[in-house]
Write a protein that holds these residues in place. Structure first.
Motif, PDB file in Angstrom:
ATOM      1  N   CYS A  91      -0.341   7.540  13.553  1.00 25.14           N
ATOM      2  CA  CYS A  91      -0.504   7.114  14.784  1.00 25.14           C
ATOM      3  C   CYS A  91      -0.735   5.913  14.702  1.00 25.14           C
ATOM      4  CB  CYS A  91      -2.029   7.368  14.526  1.00 25.14           C
ATOM      5  SG  CYS A  91      -2.642   8.973  14.147  1.00 25.14           S
ATOM      6  N   ALA A  92      -0.707   4.889  13.918  1.00 22.85           N
ATOM      7  CA  ALA A  92       0.105   4.011  14.005  1.00 22.85           C
ATOM      8  C   ALA A  92       1.207   3.195  14.175  1.00 22.85           C
ATOM      9  CB  ALA A  92      -0.332   3.141  12.527  1.00 22.85           C
ATOM     10  N   ARG A 147       0.442  -3.582  13.336  1.00 20.73           N
ATOM     11  CA  ARG A 147      -0.668  -4.039  12.514  1.00 20.73           C
ATOM     12  C   ARG A 147      -0.128  -4.656  11.198  1.00 20.73           C
ATOM     13  NH1 ARG A 147       0.378  -0.400   8.096  1.00 20.73           N
ATOM     14  NH2 ARG A 147      -2.360  -0.612   6.734  1.00 20.73           N
ATOM     15  N   TYR A 201      -0.890  11.192   5.189  1.00 22.93           N
ATOM     16  CA  TYR A 201      -0.728  10.079   5.142  1.00 22.93           C
ATOM     17  C   TYR A 201       0.801   9.473   4.164  1.00 22.93           C
ATOM     18  CZ  TYR A 201      -4.773   8.855   7.542  1.00 22.93           C
ATOM     19  OH  TYR A 201      -5.579   8.701   8.974  1.00 22.93           O
ATOM     20  N   THR A 231       3.012   5.910  -5.636  1.00 21.92           N
ATOM     21  CA  THR A 231       2.950   7.022  -5.978  1.00 21.92           C
ATOM     22  C   THR A 231       4.228   7.166  -6.893  1.00 21.92           C
ATOM     23  OG1 THR A 231       1.589   8.347  -3.942  1.00 21.92           O
ATOM     24  CG2 THR A 231       2.886   9.663  -5.196  1.00 21.92           C
ATOM     25  N   MET A 242       1.111  -1.339  -0.008  1.00 17.58           N
ATOM     26  CA  MET A 242       0.432  -0.089   0.159  1.00 17.58           C
ATOM     27  C   MET A 242       1.011   1.522  -0.108  1.00 17.58           C
ATOM     28  SD  MET A 242      -3.263   1.316   0.459  1.00 17.58           S
ATOM     29  CE  MET A 242      -3.663   2.459   1.235  1.00 17.58           C
ATOM     30  N   LEU A 243       0.920   2.025  -0.537  1.00 15.42           N
ATOM     31  CA  LEU A 243       0.576   2.238  -2.124  1.00 15.42           C
ATOM     32  C   LEU A 243       1.543   2.444  -2.211  1.00 15.42           C
ATOM     33  CD1 LEU A 243      -0.448   5.525  -1.930  1.00 15.42           C
ATOM     34  CD2 LEU A 243      -2.642   4.493  -2.047  1.00 15.42           C
ATOM     35  N   ARG A 247      -7.199  14.323  -2.390  1.00 17.31           N
ATOM     36  CA  ARG A 247      -6.295  13.486  -2.609  1.00 17.31           C
ATOM     37  C   ARG A 247      -5.180  14.074  -2.263  1.00 17.31           C
ATOM     38  NH1 ARG A 247      -0.748  12.886  -4.678  1.00 17.31           N
ATOM     39  NH2 ARG A 247      -0.133  10.366  -4.255  1.00 17.31           N
ATOM     40  N   GLN A 294      -5.047  13.956   1.631  1.00  8.58           N
ATOM     41  CA  GLN A 294      -4.877  13.050   2.417  1.00  8.58           C
ATOM     42  C   GLN A 294      -3.085  12.517   1.615  1.00  8.58           C
ATOM     43  OE1 GLN A 294      -7.251  11.958   3.740  1.00  8.58           O
ATOM     44  NE2 GLN A 294      -7.444  10.397   3.725  1.00  8.58           N
ATOM     45  N   TYR A 295      -2.629  12.950   0.870  1.00  7.98           N
ATOM     46  CA  TYR A 295      -1.636  13.126   0.651  1.00  7.98           C
ATOM     47  C   TYR A 295      -0.908  13.836   1.933  1.00  7.98           C
ATOM     48  CZ  TYR A 295       3.390  12.446  -1.247  1.00  7.98           C
ATOM     49  OH  TYR A 295       4.689  12.615  -1.385  1.00  7.98           O
ATOM     50  N   ARG A 315       7.752   0.692   2.726  1.00 10.29           N
ATOM     51  CA  ARG A 315       7.855   1.599   1.972  1.00 10.29           C
ATOM     52  C   ARG A 315       7.977   1.250   0.705  1.00 10.29           C
ATOM     53  NH1 ARG A 315       5.677   6.257   2.797  1.00 10.29           N
ATOM     54  NH2 ARG A 315       6.890   6.650   1.357  1.00 10.29           N
ATOM     55  N   ASN A 316       7.534   1.748  -0.691  1.00 13.08           N
ATOM     56  CA  ASN A 316       7.963   1.523  -1.754  1.00 13.08           C
ATOM     57  C   ASN A 316       8.500   3.096  -2.596  1.00 13.08           C
ATOM     58  OD1 ASN A 316       5.398   2.339  -2.891  1.00 13.08           O
ATOM     59  ND2 ASN A 316       4.705   0.100  -1.430  1.00 13.08           N
ATOM     60  N   GLY A 372       3.689   7.467   5.990  1.00 16.44           N
ATOM     61  CA  GLY A 372       2.981   6.397   6.807  1.00 16.44           C
ATOM     62  C   GLY A 372       2.211   7.020   7.383  1.00 16.44           C
ATOM     63  N   ASP A 373       1.665   6.084   8.343  1.00 12.69           N
ATOM     64  CA  ASP A 373       1.065   6.700   9.674  1.00 12.69           C
ATOM     65  C   ASP A 373       1.008   7.554  10.555  1.00 12.69           C
ATOM     66  OD1 ASP A 373      -2.516   4.625  11.149  1.00 12.69           O
ATOM     67  OD2 ASP A 373      -1.984   6.820  11.191  1.00 12.69           O
TER      68      ASP A 373
HETATM   69  C1  LIG Z   1      -2.182   9.807  -1.709  1.00 14.51           C
HETATM   70  C2  LIG Z   1      -1.412   9.332  -0.724  1.00 14.51           C
HETATM   71  C3  LIG Z   1      -0.282   8.823  -1.078  1.00 14.51           C
HETATM   72  C4  LIG Z   1       0.999   7.535  -0.727  1.00 14.51           C
HETATM   73  N1  LIG Z   1       2.041   6.948  -1.216  1.00 14.51           N
HETATM   74  C5  LIG Z   1       3.277   6.767  -1.041  1.00 14.51           C
HETATM   75  C6  LIG Z   1       3.660   6.206  -1.518  1.00 14.51           C
HETATM   76  O1  LIG Z   1       4.359   6.707  -2.255  1.00 14.51           O
HETATM   77  N2  LIG Z   1       4.930   5.050  -0.184  1.00 14.51           N
HETATM   78  C7  LIG Z   1       4.446   4.381   0.806  1.00 14.51           C
HETATM   79  O2  LIG Z   1       4.947   4.283   0.596  1.00 14.51           O
HETATM   80  N3  LIG Z   1       3.175   4.800   1.052  1.00 14.51           N
HETATM   81  C8  LIG Z   1       2.392   5.598   0.541  1.00 14.51           C
HETATM   82  N4  LIG Z   1       0.948   6.526   0.576  1.00 14.51           N
HETATM   83  C9  LIG Z   1       0.552   5.033   1.747  1.00 14.51           C
HETATM   84  C10 LIG Z   1       1.182   5.435   3.287  1.00 14.51           C
HETATM   85  O3  LIG Z   1       2.247   5.134   3.410  1.00 14.51           O
HETATM   86  C11 LIG Z   1      -0.251   4.292   3.427  1.00 14.51           C
HETATM   87  O4  LIG Z   1      -1.425   5.135   4.043  1.00 14.51           O
HETATM   88  C12 LIG Z   1      -0.091   4.738   5.137  1.00 14.51           C
HETATM   89  O5  LIG Z   1       0.683   3.993   5.735  1.00 14.51           O
HETATM   90  C13 LIG Z   1      -1.780   4.427   5.954  1.00 14.51           C
HETATM   91  O6  LIG Z   1      -1.797   2.648   5.928  1.00 14.51           O
HETATM   92  P1  LIG Z   1      -3.464   2.821   5.597  1.00 14.51           P
HETATM   93  O7  LIG Z   1      -3.701   3.993   4.084  1.00 14.51           O
HETATM   94  O8  LIG Z   1      -3.266   1.469   5.190  1.00 14.51           O
HETATM   95  O9  LIG Z   1      -4.345   3.163   6.596  1.00 14.51           O
HETATM   96  P2  LIG Z   1      -5.196   1.696   8.002  1.00 14.51           P
HETATM   97  O10 LIG Z   1      -3.786   1.754   8.248  1.00 14.51           O
HETATM   98  O11 LIG Z   1      -6.239   1.363   7.108  1.00 14.51           O
HETATM   99  O12 LIG Z   1      -5.380   3.035   8.824  1.00 14.51           O
HETATM  100  C14 LIG Z   1      -6.982   3.388   8.933  1.00 14.51           C
HETATM  101  C15 LIG Z   1      -6.885   3.856  10.348  1.00 14.51           C
HETATM  102  O13 LIG Z   1      -6.769   3.171  10.814  1.00 14.51           O
HETATM  103  C16 LIG Z   1      -5.711   4.023  12.223  1.00 14.51           C
HETATM  104  N5  LIG Z   1      -5.056   2.934  12.691  1.00 14.51           N
HETATM  105  C17 LIG Z   1      -4.539   1.879  11.770  1.00 14.51           C
HETATM  106  N6  LIG Z   1      -3.960   0.550  12.860  1.00 14.51           N
HETATM  107  C18 LIG Z   1      -3.836   1.331  13.491  1.00 14.51           C
HETATM  108  C19 LIG Z   1      -2.638   0.849  14.437  1.00 14.51           C
HETATM  109  N7  LIG Z   1      -2.396  -0.076  14.812  1.00 14.51           N
HETATM  110  N8  LIG Z   1      -2.488   2.249  15.731  1.00 14.51           N
HETATM  111  C20 LIG Z   1      -3.248   3.709  15.367  1.00 14.51           C
HETATM  112  N9  LIG Z   1      -4.298   3.313  15.168  1.00 14.51           N
HETATM  113  C21 LIG Z   1      -4.210   2.752  13.525  1.00 14.51           C
HETATM  114  C22 LIG Z   1      -4.821   5.141  11.390  1.00 14.51           C
HETATM  115  O14 LIG Z   1      -4.823   5.815  12.013  1.00 14.51           O
HETATM  116  C23 LIG Z   1      -5.900   5.568  10.532  1.00 14.51           C
HETATM  117  O15 LIG Z   1      -6.505   6.778  10.904  1.00 14.51           O
HETATM  118  C24 LIG Z   1       0.090   7.327   0.441  1.00 14.51           C
HETATM  119  C25 LIG Z   1      -0.574   7.390   1.193  1.00 14.51           C
HETATM  120  C26 LIG Z   1      -1.407   8.549   0.231  1.00 14.51           C
HETATM  121  C27 LIG Z   1      -3.545   8.811   0.740  1.00 14.51           C
END
Ligand SMILES: Cc1cc2nc3c(=O)[nH]c(=O)nc-3n(C[C@H](O)[C@H](O)[C@H](O)COP(=O)(O)OP(=O)(O)OC[C@H]3O[C@@H](n4cnc5c(N)ncnc54)[C@H](O)[C@@H]3O)c2cc1C
Length: 290
Positions: A273-274, A279, A267, A9, A6-7, A260, A263-264, A289-290, A270-271
């Motif tokens: 909060c997580a 997870r 996130y 860009t 995931m995912l 978008r 959202q970028y 990460r990629n 990476g998240d």
């Molecule tokens: C526009 C965009 C571009 C991106 N580009 C890249 C990229 O080029 N390379 C790359 O590697 N990644 C990229 N990302 C991805 C990014 O790494 C992930 O979106 C991010 O890691 C969050 O994971 P998820 O989207 O699966 O959210 P989820 O893990 O599904 O989280 C959903 C919600 O649940 C909460 N949550 C989930 N697990 C936990 C936890 N353990 N503790 C507390 N809260 C939790 C989160 O805080 C969030 O609010 C991109 C994301 C976006 C939106």
């Protein structure tokens, strides 16, 4: 290698992908600790793209940002992909994988780059908001000045943190330098909120004007005279120019392209909060990460 990431860009237009984990892996996470680089045309690699915001059917006049600046994203699928050993940097080693980010200074360098990227994005969004306020002559109202002032102050704070990170850089033994991480980490937490606030201010300043916009065709149709007359801006601004400005504002603050981008900011790295190791996704690294 099997599973999905995931995912990515710009993955669909890239030649190669570098796959690594963010620090935080624990003993037992070996299967998710490999770091490798791979051409994206390697057999078994698939990219599932999201819907494009500039799909070739939209007019560049009506969606100037979506048509010209859409950075596509994709889910990366590894279908039993053979990664040649000469392409593997770390294999099944949690300790080394956790050391990659801090020891390579990747954290400092990427934080410096993304902070400057975030600054430029903020300056663009606030610049559009100021132009919108000027175009409809609302910049004399105190609450508008307060909102724009707040955004401009945020930009100055971001600039100051970047300069401090550069001035307080560390000189490394190999002669390289790395920016001071603390102000950049502060920006990592601040920028998503400051950018979201700039977009909210743009929405408030644009108001109904962001919605009620003529289309490109309207300017060449039998209602062109009405459009020119009723969409003109303040201080003699032509309807066409005002529409152009508000189209940029709408793409940034209302259209899928702009959402978008928001959202970028939240996130992209990476998240925040997580806590990674807890997870797990089936067959994939938790914090790939990629
Ligand atoms: C526009 C965009 C571009 C991106 N580009 C890249 C990229 O080029 N390379 C790359 O590697 N990644 C990229 N990302 C991805 C990014 O790494 C992930 O979106 C991010 O890691 C969050 O994971 P998820 O989207 O699966 O959210 P989820 O893990 O599904 O989280 C959903 C919600 O649940 C909460 N949550 C989930 N697990 C936990 C936890 N353990 N503790 C507390 N809260 C939790 C989160 O805080 C969030 O609010 C991109 C994301 C976006 C939106």
């Amino acid at each position: 290698m099997r599973g999905a990431r995931m995912l990515a860009t710009l993955g669909p237009v890239a030649d190669e992908v570098l796959v690594f984990s963010l620090p935080g892996l624990r003993p037992g996470d070996e299967a998710f600790s490999s770091v490798f680089g791979l051409p994206l045309d390697t057999p078994g690699v698939k990219l599932i793209c999201r819907e494009p915001h500039g799909d070739g059917g939209r007019s560049a006049f009506d969606h100037p940002l979506a048509v010209n600046f859409d950075e596509t994203d994709a889910l990366l699928v590894f279908d039993d992909v053979l990664v040649p050993w000469e392409r593997v940097f770390i294999y099944n080693n949690v300790e080394l994988a956790n050391a990659l980010y801090p020891r390579s200074n990747l954290r400092n360098h990427t934080a410096h780059q993304t902070s400057i990227r975030g600054l430029v994005k903020m300056q663009f969004a606030v610049g559009v908001a100021m132009a919108v306020a000027d175009a409809v002559k609302i910049d004399g109202f105190l609450h508008i000045q307060q909102k724009l002032g707040e955004c401009i102050s945020n930009i100055e704070l971001v600039k100051s943190a970047i300069v401090r990170a550069e001035v307080e850089h560390d000189k490394l033994q190999d002669g390289f330098v790395r920016a001071n991480l603390s102000p950049l980490e502060a920006l990592r937490g601040f920028l998503p909120f400051a950018y979201a606030r700039a977009i909210e201010v743009l929405q408030v300043l644009g108001a109904g004007g962001l919605i009620m916009l003529p289309t490109a065709e309207d300017f060449g149709s039998e209602i062109a005279a009405d459009v020119d007359r009723y969409y003109q801006g303040a201080s003699g601004m032509r309807g066409l120019d005002r529409a152009r400005l508000f189209k940029v504002a709408w793409d940034l603050a209302g259209d899928a392209f702009g959402t978008r981008q928001l959202q970028y900011e939240r996130y992209y790295v990476g998240d925040p909060c997580a806590s990674w190791p807890g997870r797990f996704l089936p067959t994939t690294a938790p914090s790939a990460r990629n």
